[in-house]
Design a protein around this motif. Structure first.
Motif, PDB file in Angstrom:
ATOM      1  N   LEU A  19       5.596  -3.415   8.981  1.00  0.00           N
ATOM      2  CA  LEU A  19       4.657  -2.327   8.712  1.00  0.00           C
ATOM      3  C   LEU A  19       4.203  -1.675  10.016  1.00  0.00           C
ATOM      4  O   LEU A  19       4.076  -0.450  10.110  1.00  0.00           O
ATOM      5  CB  LEU A  19       3.451  -2.854   7.936  1.00  0.00           C
ATOM      6  CG  LEU A  19       3.684  -3.233   6.471  1.00  0.00           C
ATOM      7  CD1 LEU A  19       2.462  -3.948   5.907  1.00  0.00           C
ATOM      8  CD2 LEU A  19       3.990  -1.990   5.636  1.00  0.00           C
ATOM      9  N   PHE A  20       3.980  -2.502  11.025  1.00  0.00           N
ATOM     10  CA  PHE A  20       3.559  -2.030  12.334  1.00  0.00           C
ATOM     11  C   PHE A  20       4.614  -1.094  12.923  1.00  0.00           C
ATOM     12  O   PHE A  20       4.301   0.001  13.406  1.00  0.00           O
ATOM     13  CB  PHE A  20       3.351  -3.244  13.243  1.00  0.00           C
ATOM     14  CG  PHE A  20       2.456  -2.990  14.406  1.00  0.00           C
ATOM     15  CD1 PHE A  20       1.083  -2.997  14.267  1.00  0.00           C
ATOM     16  CD2 PHE A  20       3.003  -2.742  15.651  1.00  0.00           C
ATOM     17  CE1 PHE A  20       0.255  -2.772  15.350  1.00  0.00           C
ATOM     18  CE2 PHE A  20       2.196  -2.513  16.742  1.00  0.00           C
ATOM     19  CZ  PHE A  20       0.813  -2.530  16.594  1.00  0.00           C
ATOM     20  N   LEU A  56      -5.614 -10.279   8.403  1.00  0.00           N
ATOM     21  CA  LEU A  56      -5.565 -11.744   8.360  1.00  0.00           C
ATOM     22  C   LEU A  56      -6.236 -12.278   7.101  1.00  0.00           C
ATOM     23  O   LEU A  56      -5.813 -13.267   6.525  1.00  0.00           O
ATOM     24  CB  LEU A  56      -6.253 -12.327   9.600  1.00  0.00           C
ATOM     25  CG  LEU A  56      -5.559 -12.120  10.948  1.00  0.00           C
ATOM     26  CD1 LEU A  56      -6.473 -12.571  12.078  1.00  0.00           C
ATOM     27  CD2 LEU A  56      -4.233 -12.872  11.005  1.00  0.00           C
ATOM     28  N   LEU A  57      -7.283 -11.578   6.684  1.00  0.00           N
ATOM     29  CA  LEU A  57      -8.064 -12.017   5.537  1.00  0.00           C
ATOM     30  C   LEU A  57      -7.402 -11.672   4.214  1.00  0.00           C
ATOM     31  O   LEU A  57      -7.359 -12.489   3.289  1.00  0.00           O
ATOM     32  CB  LEU A  57      -9.459 -11.386   5.610  1.00  0.00           C
ATOM     33  CG  LEU A  57     -10.517 -11.874   4.624  1.00  0.00           C
ATOM     34  CD1 LEU A  57     -10.839 -13.339   4.878  1.00  0.00           C
ATOM     35  CD2 LEU A  57     -11.774 -11.017   4.756  1.00  0.00           C
ATOM     36  N   LYS A  58      -6.849 -10.457   4.136  1.00  0.00           N
ATOM     37  CA  LYS A  58      -6.382  -9.941   2.845  1.00  0.00           C
ATOM     38  C   LYS A  58      -4.890  -9.593   2.812  1.00  0.00           C
ATOM     39  O   LYS A  58      -4.392  -9.185   1.756  1.00  0.00           O
ATOM     40  CB  LYS A  58      -7.171  -8.677   2.484  1.00  0.00           C
ATOM     41  CG  LYS A  58      -8.665  -8.873   2.336  1.00  0.00           C
ATOM     42  CD  LYS A  58      -8.999  -9.692   1.099  1.00  0.00           C
ATOM     43  CE  LYS A  58     -10.504  -9.753   0.879  1.00  0.00           C
ATOM     44  NZ  LYS A  58     -10.862 -10.538  -0.318  1.00  0.00           N
ATOM     45  N   SER A  59      -4.190  -9.709   3.937  1.00  0.00           N
ATOM     46  CA  SER A  59      -2.797  -9.236   4.046  1.00  0.00           C
ATOM     47  C   SER A  59      -2.693  -7.787   3.575  1.00  0.00           C
ATOM     48  O   SER A  59      -1.749  -7.393   2.871  1.00  0.00           O
ATOM     49  CB  SER A  59      -1.849 -10.131   3.229  1.00  0.00           C
ATOM     50  OG  SER A  59      -1.829 -11.441   3.746  1.00  0.00           O
ATOM     51  N   SER A  60      -3.653  -6.996   3.968  1.00  0.00           N
ATOM     52  CA  SER A  60      -3.750  -5.607   3.531  1.00  0.00           C
ATOM     53  C   SER A  60      -2.778  -4.710   4.294  1.00  0.00           C
ATOM     54  O   SER A  60      -2.821  -4.636   5.531  1.00  0.00           O
ATOM     55  CB  SER A  60      -5.182  -5.094   3.735  1.00  0.00           C
ATOM     56  OG  SER A  60      -5.259  -3.707   3.585  1.00  0.00           O
ATOM     57  N   ARG A  61      -1.898  -4.027   3.567  1.00  0.00           N
ATOM     58  CA  ARG A  61      -0.967  -3.113   4.208  1.00  0.00           C
ATOM     59  C   ARG A  61      -1.699  -1.929   4.829  1.00  0.00           C
ATOM     60  O   ARG A  61      -1.293  -1.429   5.884  1.00  0.00           O
ATOM     61  CB  ARG A  61       0.055  -2.618   3.181  1.00  0.00           C
ATOM     62  CG  ARG A  61       0.941  -3.729   2.623  1.00  0.00           C
ATOM     63  CD  ARG A  61       1.901  -3.191   1.574  1.00  0.00           C
ATOM     64  NE  ARG A  61       2.719  -4.263   1.016  1.00  0.00           N
ATOM     65  CZ  ARG A  61       3.614  -4.090   0.043  1.00  0.00           C
ATOM     66  NH1 ARG A  61       3.778  -2.880  -0.487  1.00  0.00           N
ATOM     67  NH2 ARG A  61       4.317  -5.106  -0.400  1.00  0.00           N
ATOM     68  N   MET A  62      -2.749  -1.485   4.169  1.00  0.00           N
ATOM     69  CA  MET A  62      -3.508  -0.357   4.697  1.00  0.00           C
ATOM     70  C   MET A  62      -4.146  -0.707   6.041  1.00  0.00           C
ATOM     71  O   MET A  62      -4.285   0.165   6.913  1.00  0.00           O
ATOM     72  CB  MET A  62      -4.587   0.075   3.704  1.00  0.00           C
ATOM     73  CG  MET A  62      -4.059   0.777   2.470  1.00  0.00           C
ATOM     74  SD  MET A  62      -3.051   2.223   2.884  1.00  0.00           S
ATOM     75  CE  MET A  62      -4.239   3.249   3.730  1.00  0.00           C
ATOM     76  N   ARG A  79       6.541 -14.981   6.077  1.00  0.00           N
ATOM     77  CA  ARG A  79       6.683 -13.724   5.356  1.00  0.00           C
ATOM     78  C   ARG A  79       5.557 -12.763   5.719  1.00  0.00           C
ATOM     79  O   ARG A  79       5.779 -11.559   5.897  1.00  0.00           O
ATOM     80  CB  ARG A  79       6.691 -13.986   3.844  1.00  0.00           C
ATOM     81  CG  ARG A  79       6.823 -12.728   3.002  1.00  0.00           C
ATOM     82  CD  ARG A  79       6.799 -13.069   1.527  1.00  0.00           C
ATOM     83  NE  ARG A  79       6.846 -11.850   0.715  1.00  0.00           N
ATOM     84  CZ  ARG A  79       6.781 -11.839  -0.620  1.00  0.00           C
ATOM     85  NH1 ARG A  79       6.685 -12.996  -1.287  1.00  0.00           N
ATOM     86  NH2 ARG A  79       6.819 -10.707  -1.282  1.00  0.00           N
ATOM     87  N   THR A  80       4.354 -13.297   5.836  1.00  0.00           N
ATOM     88  CA  THR A  80       3.210 -12.468   6.220  1.00  0.00           C
ATOM     89  C   THR A  80       3.396 -11.904   7.625  1.00  0.00           C
ATOM     90  O   THR A  80       3.101 -10.731   7.889  1.00  0.00           O
ATOM     91  CB  THR A  80       1.908 -13.296   6.168  1.00  0.00           C
ATOM     92  OG1 THR A  80       1.771 -13.885   4.877  1.00  0.00           O
ATOM     93  CG2 THR A  80       0.700 -12.418   6.450  1.00  0.00           C
ATOM     94  N   SER A 101      -4.322   0.337  11.707  1.00  0.00           N
ATOM     95  CA  SER A 101      -4.221  -0.235  13.047  1.00  0.00           C
ATOM     96  C   SER A 101      -3.331   0.609  13.944  1.00  0.00           C
ATOM     97  O   SER A 101      -3.656   0.863  15.120  1.00  0.00           O
ATOM     98  CB  SER A 101      -3.675  -1.666  12.975  1.00  0.00           C
ATOM     99  OG  SER A 101      -4.546  -2.509  12.263  1.00  0.00           O
ATOM    100  N   VAL A 102      -2.199   1.040  13.410  1.00  0.00           N
ATOM    101  CA  VAL A 102      -1.279   1.861  14.199  1.00  0.00           C
ATOM    102  C   VAL A 102      -1.925   3.202  14.564  1.00  0.00           C
ATOM    103  O   VAL A 102      -1.795   3.683  15.690  1.00  0.00           O
ATOM    104  CB  VAL A 102       0.039   2.093  13.432  1.00  0.00           C
ATOM    105  CG1 VAL A 102       0.960   3.029  14.206  1.00  0.00           C
ATOM    106  CG2 VAL A 102       0.743   0.766  13.183  1.00  0.00           C
TER     107      VAL A 102
END
Length: 322
Positions: free
Chosen positions: A153-154, A95-101, A145-146, A106-107
């Motif tokens: 990604l999830f 939520l803070l950084k839109s970090s793909r990692m 988009r986010t 998370s998965v």
């Protein structure tokens, strides 16, 4: 004797909480809030990874019991709960950084939660994921988009895990089919001894015992181990039964205070605090030793530090959001 036991049991947790308050206060002021969260992400993520490690390797220092995996944690229920906290921290970072990692991690963490076969951890995971996507859609700082990127990604990361595990995962599901079906029945509203793993019986039994001294309680240890040689497995009933109605009220008031006042925080920080509080309260309904959990006491200290610094209007601290 019980009074001495009570101090020995709770005093270390209190010391960890106070130390956490002092430590987080110092870290946030010197390094910033984001650096503090990153450190916590690393610690709780590594803890979740040990659960997965115990699935693949049978090391002496890793715990597994009856096909349930808990890594370096005391048991699978505790491992699942701490993994949920790791999931909350990763979602907050996205939520803070839109970090793909963060989504990738998370998965992996969700897979670790699955390996614990903890019904409570499963329930908390559903709530955390639901609130995460609600925050993505409701927050003005996040675009469609986010949201779509997070979903894609999830799904991609989840699909990779399913493909890699293949037959191993099928065998694991088959061996715990009854437990998974019980969780499904619980979600559909069926609450009994099977779907709650005996928790409902213990709660009703403890409630009847509490009625003998509902105002002042019956003292330390009286509900940690009841006369049926089992603990109450419910933090609310434990506090009420051992410490009386004021102990229960203090616990409920503290949770409500954190949850309600989170509305004054930035949307992302509100998500962090509220999901942590929800996870505390949910976990507390199924266990009676949450205050002996060192990781939990640190997270309690983190939430308290957030509110202490906010209410003092400390402006030189780099919190996430305005």
């Amino acid at each position: 004797k019980n009074l001495i036991w009570g101090f020995r049991y709770y005093l270390p947790s209190l010391l960890i909480y106070v130390s956490g308050l002092a430590g987080f206060n110092l870290m946030i002021q010197r390094s910033g809030f984001e650096s503090t969260i990153n450190l916590l992400r690393l610690i709780f993520r590594l803890n979740a990874f040990t659960i997965i490690l115990s699935f693949f390797f049978d090391f002496d220092f890793l715990s597994r019991e009856a096909g349930r995996f808990s890594g370096i944690n005391l048991n699978a229920n505790q491992g699942g709960y701490l993994a949920v906290i790791a999931l909350i921290l990763e979602f907050y970072w996205y939520l803070l950084k839109s970090s793909r990692m963060a989504i990738m991690f998370s998965v992996i963490i969700i897979f670790a939660i699955f390996l614990t076969f903890s019904k409570t951890a499963y329930l908390m995971t559903f709530i955390v994921i639901g609130y995460f996507f609600y925050t993505l859609t409701a927050s003005r700082g996040h675009s469609n988009r986010t949201l779509i990127q997070g979903l894609m990604l999830f799904l991609i990361a989840g699909s990779i895990i399913l493909v890699v595990l293949g037959d191993n995962l099928s065998q694991l599901v088959s061996s715990h089919e009854e437990r998974l079906l019980e969780f499904g029945s619980f979600l559909s509203g069926e609450i009994n001894e099977e779907t709650t793993t005996n928790r409902s019986f213990l709660a009703f039994y403890a409630y009847n015992q509490i009625l003998d001294a509902p105002i002042f309680g019956q003292g330390f240890r009286s509900f940690s181990l009841m006369d049926i040689n089992k603990g109450v497995h419910n933090q609310l009933l434990l506090l009420w039964g051992e410490g009386g109605i004021l102990s229960l009220f203090a616990y409920l008031w503290l949770g409500w205070f954190y949850f309600w006042n989170a509305r004054k925080l930035h949307q992302n920080l509100k998500y962090l605090v509220r999901t942590l509080v929800i996870s505390f309260e949910t976990y507390g309904l199924t266990n009676h030793n949450m205050y002996a959990n060192k990781g939990l006491m640190l997270i309690f200290a983190l939430i308290s530090t957030i509110f202490i610094l906010r209410f003092q209007y400390v402006r030189n601290i780099r919190f996430a959001g305005p």
